[in-house]
Design a protein around this motif. Structure first.
Motif, PDB file in Angstrom:
ATOM      1  N   GLU A  56     101.426  44.753  -2.527  1.00 52.09           N
ATOM      2  CA  GLU A  56     101.872  43.997  -3.705  1.00 52.09           C
ATOM      3  C   GLU A  56     101.495  42.527  -3.556  1.00 52.09           C
ATOM      4  O   GLU A  56     101.307  42.011  -2.451  1.00 52.09           O
ATOM      5  CB  GLU A  56     103.374  44.153  -3.893  1.00 52.09           C
ATOM      6  CG  GLU A  56     103.793  45.577  -4.245  1.00 52.09           C
ATOM      7  CD  GLU A  56     105.269  45.676  -4.583  1.00 52.09           C
ATOM      8  OE1 GLU A  56     105.939  44.611  -4.693  1.00 52.09           O
ATOM      9  OE2 GLU A  56     105.760  46.808  -4.726  1.00 52.09           O
ATOM     10  N   HIS A  57     101.393  41.853  -4.703  1.00 55.51           N
ATOM     11  CA  HIS A  57     100.993  40.446  -4.697  1.00 55.51           C
ATOM     12  C   HIS A  57     102.149  39.566  -4.223  1.00 55.51           C
ATOM     13  O   HIS A  57     103.332  39.903  -4.375  1.00 55.51           O
ATOM     14  CB  HIS A  57     100.562  40.022  -6.102  1.00 55.51           C
ATOM     15  CG  HIS A  57      99.473  40.881  -6.674  1.00 55.51           C
ATOM     16  ND1 HIS A  57      98.394  41.299  -5.933  1.00 55.51           N
ATOM     17  CD2 HIS A  57      99.297  41.390  -7.930  1.00 55.51           C
ATOM     18  CE1 HIS A  57      97.594  42.035  -6.694  1.00 55.51           C
ATOM     19  NE2 HIS A  57      98.125  42.120  -7.914  1.00 55.51           N
ATOM     20  N   GLY A  58     101.784  38.385  -3.675  1.00 54.28           N
ATOM     21  CA  GLY A  58     102.795  37.421  -3.286  1.00 54.28           C
ATOM     22  C   GLY A  58     103.434  36.798  -4.522  1.00 54.28           C
ATOM     23  O   GLY A  58     102.912  36.906  -5.634  1.00 54.28           O
ATOM     24  N   SER A  59     104.563  36.141  -4.328  1.00 54.34           N
ATOM     25  CA  SER A  59     105.251  35.528  -5.465  1.00 54.34           C
ATOM     26  C   SER A  59     105.844  34.185  -5.047  1.00 54.34           C
ATOM     27  O   SER A  59     105.604  33.702  -3.925  1.00 54.34           O
ATOM     28  CB  SER A  59     106.345  36.465  -5.992  1.00 54.34           C
ATOM     29  OG  SER A  59     107.278  36.775  -4.979  1.00 54.34           O
ATOM     30  N   SER A  60     106.597  33.580  -5.928  1.00 54.05           N
ATOM     31  CA  SER A  60     107.137  32.244  -5.674  1.00 54.05           C
ATOM     32  C   SER A  60     108.149  32.268  -4.533  1.00 54.05           C
ATOM     33  O   SER A  60     108.616  33.332  -4.098  1.00 54.05           O
ATOM     34  CB  SER A  60     107.804  31.724  -6.944  1.00 54.05           C
ATOM     35  OG  SER A  60     108.861  32.599  -7.326  1.00 54.05           O
ATOM     36  N   GLY A  61     108.491  31.081  -4.072  1.00 52.12           N
ATOM     37  CA  GLY A  61     109.475  30.974  -2.994  1.00 52.12           C
ATOM     38  C   GLY A  61     108.941  31.492  -1.674  1.00 52.12           C
ATOM     39  O   GLY A  61     109.706  31.905  -0.805  1.00 52.12           O
ATOM     40  N   ARG A  62     107.619  31.452  -1.529  1.00 55.65           N
ATOM     41  CA  ARG A  62     106.944  31.959  -0.326  1.00 55.65           C
ATOM     42  C   ARG A  62     107.287  33.428  -0.054  1.00 55.65           C
ATOM     43  O   ARG A  62     107.335  33.862   1.103  1.00 55.65           O
ATOM     44  CB  ARG A  62     107.311  31.113   0.901  1.00 55.65           C
ATOM     45  CG  ARG A  62     106.890  29.648   0.783  1.00 55.65           C
ATOM     46  CD  ARG A  62     107.101  28.911   2.090  1.00 55.65           C
ATOM     47  NE  ARG A  62     106.788  27.497   1.945  1.00 55.65           N
ATOM     48  CZ  ARG A  62     106.842  26.600   2.929  1.00 55.65           C
ATOM     49  NH1 ARG A  62     107.234  26.987   4.145  1.00 55.65           N
ATOM     50  NH2 ARG A  62     106.541  25.344   2.715  1.00 55.65           N
ATOM     51  N   SER A  63     107.544  34.170  -1.093  1.00 58.17           N
ATOM     52  CA  SER A  63     107.884  35.588  -0.943  1.00 58.17           C
ATOM     53  C   SER A  63     106.612  36.406  -0.705  1.00 58.17           C
ATOM     54  O   SER A  63     105.678  36.359  -1.519  1.00 58.17           O
ATOM     55  CB  SER A  63     108.599  36.100  -2.191  1.00 58.17           C
ATOM     56  OG  SER A  63     109.841  35.457  -2.345  1.00 58.17           O
ATOM     57  N   THR A  64     106.604  37.124   0.385  1.00 59.49           N
ATOM     58  CA  THR A  64     105.459  37.973   0.722  1.00 59.49           C
ATOM     59  C   THR A  64     105.567  39.305  -0.010  1.00 59.49           C
ATOM     60  O   THR A  64     106.654  39.898  -0.082  1.00 59.49           O
ATOM     61  CB  THR A  64     105.411  38.237   2.242  1.00 59.49           C
ATOM     62  OG1 THR A  64     105.323  36.984   2.914  1.00 59.49           O
ATOM     63  CG2 THR A  64     104.220  39.106   2.604  1.00 59.49           C
ATOM     64  N   GLY A  65     104.466  39.760  -0.572  1.00 58.36           N
ATOM     65  CA  GLY A  65     104.451  41.048  -1.255  1.00 58.36           C
ATOM     66  C   GLY A  65     104.691  42.195  -0.291  1.00 58.36           C
ATOM     67  O   GLY A  65     104.394  42.105   0.909  1.00 58.36           O
ATOM     68  N   GLY A 108     103.597  29.408  -3.092  1.00 62.04           N
ATOM     69  CA  GLY A 108     103.096  30.766  -3.328  1.00 62.04           C
ATOM     70  C   GLY A 108     103.092  31.603  -2.055  1.00 62.04           C
ATOM     71  O   GLY A 108     102.627  31.154  -0.998  1.00 62.04           O
ATOM     72  N   GLY A 109     103.628  32.823  -2.128  1.00 61.50           N
ATOM     73  CA  GLY A 109     103.705  33.698  -0.952  1.00 61.50           C
ATOM     74  C   GLY A 109     102.441  34.509  -0.722  1.00 61.50           C
ATOM     75  O   GLY A 109     101.532  34.547  -1.561  1.00 61.50           O
ATOM     76  N   ASP A 110     102.385  35.157   0.439  1.00 65.38           N
ATOM     77  CA  ASP A 110     101.222  35.972   0.812  1.00 65.38           C
ATOM     78  C   ASP A 110     101.280  37.342   0.162  1.00 65.38           C
ATOM     79  O   ASP A 110     102.374  37.868  -0.138  1.00 65.38           O
ATOM     80  CB  ASP A 110     101.174  36.164   2.332  1.00 65.38           C
ATOM     81  CG  ASP A 110     101.089  34.839   3.074  1.00 65.38           C
ATOM     82  OD1 ASP A 110     100.720  33.833   2.442  1.00 65.38           O
ATOM     83  OD2 ASP A 110     101.408  34.836   4.279  1.00 65.38           O
TER      84      ASP A 110
END
Length: 332
Positions: free
Chosen positions: A74-83, A39-41
């Motif tokens: 924006e909210h973080g998402s999968s693949g350590r993707s930062t919002g 989970g990303g930041d």
């Protein structure tokens, strides 16, 4: 700059952006059954920023802008993707603007340079995703941090005119006439007191394409520091002038007394204003013949504490000498 377009006092409500939530996602792929937390930041919330703009002379563009809001992260998402970070809200103000907290009336900061930026409300930080929390004893954390909430407050923007020379005098002393003659400004001029209700600025053209800024401040009367006449509302504009040019008409009952009253009103408003350079002009001196001028000069030499000169805006007398004198004072 017309009176109706001069705005020097604005209140507004501002709010920054919320920080985005971190993601608690667990990695899943066809041949990777237990990929673990990824989970990303969350993104940072937008700031509310005050920026100095040398092309602005007034707060008119903010007169009806009562609320300013920055974007949310924006909210973080999968693949350590930062919002994505929230969009900052930029409030552009003229140089010399003081920013206060409306509730406490404390000065937060002031803008004095072009391009200068100050954050008045910080955006919330984004929450951390669950991959930050994995460890040998907790290999699949199923939680993440929420974003930090936004910040909101009421602020007051107060413009203090930045000028090289400020005209100080009683109502109907000839300040607006002098400004209109020395500059291209078109202040309101009439034969009654308190003609000027807002400060006027003009650029005085000097030799070799040089120039300096002159400000016409609404007239002061005795008791202004207690709120009489137009009160001290416009006295703050004099605080930012390098030189105070006192204008006293030649037909005044007592020139020295008028000068002392004006100085006393400035002292009662802010004693630091007495540290500025001062110069006195006896306006409307075209009404005097040489004998009267000589008699008046002998009295002023004995009783007036600062230098002076006789001028007439209407008759264009002494204006070149005045510009020379002011330029020398500004560059000394």
């Amino acid at each position: 700059m017309t009176e109706g377009n001069f705005v020097d006092y604005v209140k507004m409500h501002i709010s920054s952006g919320n920080g985005g939530k971190g993601s608690a996602h667990l990695h899943r792929e066809k041949y990777i059954a237990k990929g673990g937390p990824d989970g990303g930041d969350g993104g940072r919330g937008g700031h509310v920023i005050i920026r100095g703009n040398e092309n602005l002379w007034t707060l008119l563009h903010l007169k009806f802008k009562r609320h300013v809001r920055a974007g949310h992260g924006e909210h973080g998402s999968s693949g350590r993707s930062t919002g994505a970070d929230g969009e900052d809200a930029i409030i552009e103000v003229p140089l010399g603007t003081v920013i206060r907290d409306t509730e406490t009336n404390n000065i937060l900061f002031e803008i004095t340079e072009a391009g200068e930026e100050k954050i008045v409300a910080e955006g919330g930080k984004g929450g951390r995703g669950n991959w930050h929390f994995k460890s040998s004893t907790n290999q699949t954390p199923r939680y993440a941090q929420p974003g930090i909430p936004l910040e909101e407050k009421d602020i007051t923007l107060e413009l203090k005119v930045l000028a090289d020379v400020g005209l100080v005098g009683f109502p109907n002393a000839g300040k607006s006439t002098l400004l209109s003659v020395l500059t291209s400004a078109k202040p309101k001029i009439a034969d009654y007191e308190f003609t000027t209700l807002k400060p006027n600025l003009g650029i005085v053209q000097y030799r070799d394409f040089q120039s300096f800024v002159m400000a016409d401040i609404p007239g002061i009367i005795e008791g202004a520091a207690e709120g009489k006449g137009l009160g001290y509302y416009f006295l703050r504009h004099i605080e930012r002038n390098s030189i105070l040019l006192f204008l006293i008409p030649a037909d005044a009952k007592d020139i020295v007394e008028q000068y002392e009253i004006l100085v006393d009103e400035l002292r009662r408003y802010n004693p630091e204003m007495l540290d500025k350079e001062r110069f006195v002009c006896i306006s409307k001196s075209d009404m005097l013949d040489e004998e009267l001028k000589s008699e008046m000069a002998s009295i002023l030499d004995k009783n007036l504490e600062t230098e002076y000169m006789f001028i007439s805006s209407v008759a264009q007398q002494g204006l070149t000498e005045l510009k020379d004198r002011l330029w020398k004072m500004l560059n000394d």
